[in-house]
Structures are given as structure tokens and as C-alpha cells.
Scaffold this motif. Sequence first.
Motif, PDB file in Angstrom:
ATOM      1  N   ALA A 104       0.832  -1.204   0.000  1.00  0.00           N
ATOM      2  CA  ALA A 104       0.000   0.000   0.000  1.00  0.00           C
ATOM      3  C   ALA A 104       0.868   1.257   0.000  1.00  0.00           C
ATOM      4  O   ALA A 104       0.584   2.225  -0.714  1.00  0.00           O
ATOM      5  CB  ALA A 104      -0.938   0.000   1.206  1.00  0.00           C
ATOM      6  N   LEU A 105       1.944   1.246   0.770  1.00  0.00           N
ATOM      7  CA  LEU A 105       2.862   2.383   0.816  1.00  0.00           C
ATOM      8  C   LEU A 105       3.554   2.576  -0.538  1.00  0.00           C
ATOM      9  O   LEU A 105       3.670   3.692  -1.032  1.00  0.00           O
ATOM     10  CB  LEU A 105       3.893   2.181   1.925  1.00  0.00           C
ATOM     11  N   LYS A 106       3.987   1.471  -1.139  1.00  0.00           N
ATOM     12  CA  LYS A 106       4.626   1.541  -2.457  1.00  0.00           C
ATOM     13  C   LYS A 106       3.648   2.101  -3.491  1.00  0.00           C
ATOM     14  O   LYS A 106       4.004   2.954  -4.297  1.00  0.00           O
ATOM     15  CB  LYS A 106       5.113   0.148  -2.879  1.00  0.00           C
ATOM     16  N   HIS A 107       2.408   1.617  -3.455  1.00  0.00           N
ATOM     17  CA  HIS A 107       1.393   2.101  -4.393  1.00  0.00           C
ATOM     18  C   HIS A 107       1.140   3.596  -4.185  1.00  0.00           C
ATOM     19  O   HIS A 107       1.017   4.353  -5.158  1.00  0.00           O
ATOM     20  CB  HIS A 107       0.093   1.311  -4.230  1.00  0.00           C
ATOM     21  N   ALA A 108       1.074   4.036  -2.935  1.00  0.00           N
ATOM     22  CA  ALA A 108       0.841   5.454  -2.636  1.00  0.00           C
ATOM     23  C   ALA A 108       2.000   6.308  -3.158  1.00  0.00           C
ATOM     24  O   ALA A 108       1.786   7.387  -3.723  1.00  0.00           O
ATOM     25  CB  ALA A 108       0.658   5.657  -1.137  1.00  0.00           C
ATOM     26  N   LYS A 109       3.231   5.825  -2.988  1.00  0.00           N
ATOM     27  CA  LYS A 109       4.400   6.565  -3.479  1.00  0.00           C
ATOM     28  C   LYS A 109       4.407   6.627  -5.004  1.00  0.00           C
ATOM     29  O   LYS A 109       4.749   7.655  -5.590  1.00  0.00           O
ATOM     30  CB  LYS A 109       5.691   5.927  -2.972  1.00  0.00           C
ATOM     31  N   GLU A 110       4.031   5.532  -5.647  1.00  0.00           N
ATOM     32  CA  GLU A 110       3.972   5.523  -7.107  1.00  0.00           C
ATOM     33  C   GLU A 110       2.885   6.474  -7.613  1.00  0.00           C
ATOM     34  O   GLU A 110       3.088   7.180  -8.597  1.00  0.00           O
ATOM     35  CB  GLU A 110       3.748   4.110  -7.638  1.00  0.00           C
ATOM     36  N   GLN A 111       1.750   6.501  -6.920  1.00  0.00           N
ATOM     37  CA  GLN A 111       0.674   7.414  -7.318  1.00  0.00           C
ATOM     38  C   GLN A 111       1.114   8.861  -7.134  1.00  0.00           C
ATOM     39  O   GLN A 111       0.820   9.719  -7.966  1.00  0.00           O
ATOM     40  CB  GLN A 111      -0.608   7.132  -6.529  1.00  0.00           C
TER      41      GLN A 111
ATOM     42  N   ALA B  87       4.163   9.905  -7.400  1.00  0.00           N
ATOM     43  CA  ALA B  87       5.096  10.164  -8.505  1.00  0.00           C
ATOM     44  C   ALA B  87       4.327  10.464  -9.789  1.00  0.00           C
ATOM     45  O   ALA B  87       4.696  11.377 -10.543  1.00  0.00           O
ATOM     46  CB  ALA B  87       6.036   8.980  -8.706  1.00  0.00           C
ATOM     47  N   ILE B  88       3.242   9.731 -10.040  1.00  0.00           N
ATOM     48  CA  ILE B  88       2.427   9.962 -11.237  1.00  0.00           C
ATOM     49  C   ILE B  88       1.776  11.340 -11.166  1.00  0.00           C
ATOM     50  O   ILE B  88       1.781  12.100 -12.137  1.00  0.00           O
ATOM     51  CB  ILE B  88       1.364   8.853 -11.401  1.00  0.00           C
ATOM     52  N   ASP B  89       1.241  11.679  -9.999  1.00  0.00           N
ATOM     53  CA  ASP B  89       0.612  12.989  -9.835  1.00  0.00           C
ATOM     54  C   ASP B  89       1.631  14.110 -10.029  1.00  0.00           C
ATOM     55  O   ASP B  89       1.325  15.146 -10.634  1.00  0.00           O
ATOM     56  CB  ASP B  89      -0.047  13.106  -8.457  1.00  0.00           C
ATOM     57  N   THR B  90       2.845  13.902  -9.531  1.00  0.00           N
ATOM     58  CA  THR B  90       3.905  14.899  -9.694  1.00  0.00           C
ATOM     59  C   THR B  90       4.290  15.020 -11.158  1.00  0.00           C
ATOM     60  O   THR B  90       4.497  16.121 -11.667  1.00  0.00           O
ATOM     61  CB  THR B  90       5.141  14.519  -8.847  1.00  0.00           C
ATOM     62  N   LEU B  91       4.375  13.889 -11.840  1.00  0.00           N
ATOM     63  CA  LEU B  91       4.743  13.877 -13.260  1.00  0.00           C
ATOM     64  C   LEU B  91       3.748  14.692 -14.077  1.00  0.00           C
ATOM     65  O   LEU B  91       4.129  15.476 -14.934  1.00  0.00           O
ATOM     66  CB  LEU B  91       4.802  12.430 -13.778  1.00  0.00           C
ATOM     67  N   MET B  92       2.499  14.513 -13.817  1.00  0.00           N
ATOM     68  CA  MET B  92       1.463  15.161 -14.616  1.00  0.00           C
ATOM     69  C   MET B  92       0.914  16.413 -13.916  1.00  0.00           C
ATOM     70  O   MET B  92      -0.256  16.739 -14.022  1.00  0.00           O
ATOM     71  CB  MET B  92       0.332  14.154 -14.902  1.00  0.00           C
ATOM     72  N   SER B  93       1.772  17.130 -13.207  1.00  0.00           N
ATOM     73  CA  SER B  93       1.315  18.274 -12.414  1.00  0.00           C
ATOM     74  C   SER B  93       1.075  19.535 -13.249  1.00  0.00           C
ATOM     75  O   SER B  93       0.346  20.420 -12.828  1.00  0.00           O
ATOM     76  CB  SER B  93       2.316  18.578 -11.295  1.00  0.00           C
ATOM     77  N   GLY B  94       1.696  19.634 -14.408  1.00  0.00           N
ATOM     78  CA  GLY B  94       1.504  20.822 -15.247  1.00  0.00           C
ATOM     79  C   GLY B  94       0.199  20.723 -16.020  1.00  0.00           C
ATOM     80  O   GLY B  94      -0.046  19.752 -16.728  1.00  0.00           O
ATOM     81  N   SER B  95      -0.620  21.729 -15.883  1.00  0.00           N
ATOM     82  CA  SER B  95      -1.921  21.676 -16.567  1.00  0.00           C
ATOM     83  C   SER B  95      -1.816  22.250 -17.976  1.00  0.00           C
ATOM     84  O   SER B  95      -0.976  23.097 -18.269  1.00  0.00           O
ATOM     85  CB  SER B  95      -2.963  22.461 -15.762  1.00  0.00           C
ATOM     86  N   GLU B  96      -2.697  21.784 -18.820  1.00  0.00           N
ATOM     87  CA  GLU B  96      -2.734  22.261 -20.202  1.00  0.00           C
ATOM     88  C   GLU B  96      -3.115  23.740 -20.236  1.00  0.00           C
ATOM     89  O   GLU B  96      -2.615  24.501 -21.067  1.00  0.00           O
ATOM     90  CB  GLU B  96      -3.730  21.425 -21.023  1.00  0.00           C
ATOM     91  N   ALA B  97      -3.957  24.148 -19.284  1.00  0.00           N
ATOM     92  CA  ALA B  97      -4.379  25.548 -19.218  1.00  0.00           C
ATOM     93  C   ALA B  97      -3.183  26.459 -18.934  1.00  0.00           C
ATOM     94  O   ALA B  97      -3.087  27.564 -19.480  1.00  0.00           O
ATOM     95  CB  ALA B  97      -5.440  25.719 -18.141  1.00  0.00           C
ATOM     96  N   HIS B  98      -2.258  25.988 -18.115  1.00  0.00           N
ATOM     97  CA  HIS B  98      -1.076  26.786 -17.764  1.00  0.00           C
ATOM     98  C   HIS B  98      -0.177  27.021 -18.979  1.00  0.00           C
ATOM     99  O   HIS B  98       0.377  28.112 -19.147  1.00  0.00           O
ATOM    100  CB  HIS B  98      -0.285  26.085 -16.641  1.00  0.00           C
ATOM    101  N   TYR B  99      -0.019  26.011 -19.826  1.00  0.00           N
ATOM    102  CA  TYR B  99       0.876  26.110 -20.985  1.00  0.00           C
ATOM    103  C   TYR B  99       0.176  26.630 -22.244  1.00  0.00           C
ATOM    104  O   TYR B  99       0.832  27.037 -23.187  1.00  0.00           O
ATOM    105  CB  TYR B  99       1.517  24.751 -21.275  1.00  0.00           C
TER     106      TYR B  99
ATOM    107  N   MET C 160       4.172   8.695 -19.363  1.00  0.00           N
ATOM    108  CA  MET C 160       4.114   9.776 -20.356  1.00  0.00           C
ATOM    109  C   MET C 160       3.470   9.287 -21.655  1.00  0.00           C
ATOM    110  O   MET C 160       2.746  10.043 -22.317  1.00  0.00           O
ATOM    111  CB  MET C 160       5.515  10.342 -20.616  1.00  0.00           C
ATOM    112  N   GLU C 161       3.719   8.028 -22.004  1.00  0.00           N
ATOM    113  CA  GLU C 161       3.154   7.490 -23.247  1.00  0.00           C
ATOM    114  C   GLU C 161       1.632   7.385 -23.205  1.00  0.00           C
ATOM    115  O   GLU C 161       0.999   7.325 -24.253  1.00  0.00           O
ATOM    116  CB  GLU C 161       3.754   6.111 -23.547  1.00  0.00           C
ATOM    117  N   LYS C 162       1.063   7.365 -22.024  1.00  0.00           N
ATOM    118  CA  LYS C 162      -0.399   7.312 -21.921  1.00  0.00           C
ATOM    119  C   LYS C 162      -1.048   8.549 -22.527  1.00  0.00           C
ATOM    120  O   LYS C 162      -2.236   8.542 -22.828  1.00  0.00           O
ATOM    121  CB  LYS C 162      -0.819   7.158 -20.458  1.00  0.00           C
ATOM    122  N   HIS C 163      -0.261   9.603 -22.716  1.00  0.00           N
ATOM    123  CA  HIS C 163      -0.780  10.856 -23.260  1.00  0.00           C
ATOM    124  C   HIS C 163      -0.242  11.135 -24.663  1.00  0.00           C
ATOM    125  O   HIS C 163      -0.315  12.262 -25.139  1.00  0.00           O
ATOM    126  CB  HIS C 163      -0.420  12.013 -22.307  1.00  0.00           C
TER     127      HIS C 163
END
Length: 173
Positions: free
Chosen positions: A6-13, A15-27, A117-120
Motif C-alpha cells: 500500500a505504501l509503495k502504491h501510494a508513493k507511485e501514485q 510520482a504519477i501525480d507529480t509527473l502530470m502536475s503541469g496543466s494544459e491551461a497553464h501552458y 508519459m506514453e499514456k498521453h
Amino acid sequence: MSENEALKHAKEQQAIDTLMSGSEAHYGDSYKDVYLTQYRDFISSASDISDRRHDANRFFSTINSVFLLASGLIPTEGVGFSWYVALAGALLCLIWMHMIASYKELNAAKFKVILEMEKHLPAATYASEYLFKKASASSNLSSVESMVPKLFIGAYFLVYVSHVFSHYFTFFQ
């Protein structure tokens, strides 16, 4: 799910949230260009890591070859020199094995980021390659790669044992 999982999954999530933190509206209109540039740069950094890993393996295999040659060919009185060279070589092999494991972990983390990243992106080439590789059930490179330092350790042991036998048992001379 265990507490560690559960801790590993939370850390991975996280990391994913951090990776995709930039919004399209911002750019704005440049979002896709920025995203693709970051993806290319990350692929390039993964390739650089692989190059450094290859260079390090070449360095360690060369040094160990020299040490093995020195421990086996240089005549000595007694077994002292061969013992020190074999010990130094074995220690280098342990460092090498640790380095291989570290590179394996780093590559795995980089690959997870690439897959996210490839998911997008329109095509998930690395994800597809991974699935094809997994379907082939062949050995992974890290497991084969980690056997090399172990083989060197075995060779050092054999050289040392042969020196001990030739020094203490005259029928080997």
C-alpha cells in the motif's frame, strides 16, 4: 494488500501525480510541444544512462581481466600476491554487482515514467516493446549482466586455490 504494498502504491501514485502536475491551461497552445520536448529529453536521458552503464561494465570487465591476468601469471613466492589481487578483484566485483543493481533500479524508474508519459501520446511504443519482450520469455539483460562479476569472483577463487595448492603441495609443480 499488505502495508508495504500500500505504501509503495501510494508513493507511485504520488510520482504519477507529480509527473502530470503541469496543466494544459497553464501552458496554453504550447502544451503539446512542451510535453513532446520533455518526453524526448527523458528518452535521451534514459539512453545516456544506458551508455554510462555500458561504459562502467566495460571498465570493470577490463580492470578485472587485468587483475585476473596479474594474479594468475605473475610468479610469486608463496600465495601472498595472488591473495591480495584476488581479494581486490573480488571487492571490485562486489562494487560492480551493486552498481548493476543500482542501474537496474534507475532504469526501471525511468521506464515507469516513460510508460506514464506514453499514456498521453498517440502511440505507446515503449509499452508495446515491453509487452512483446515479456511475451518472448527471454532472459533480461540485468540477470545476464550480473553473472559476469560472479564469474570473475569464481575465477579469482580458482586462481587463488591453484596458487595455494602449487605452493603447499609439490606434486602440482
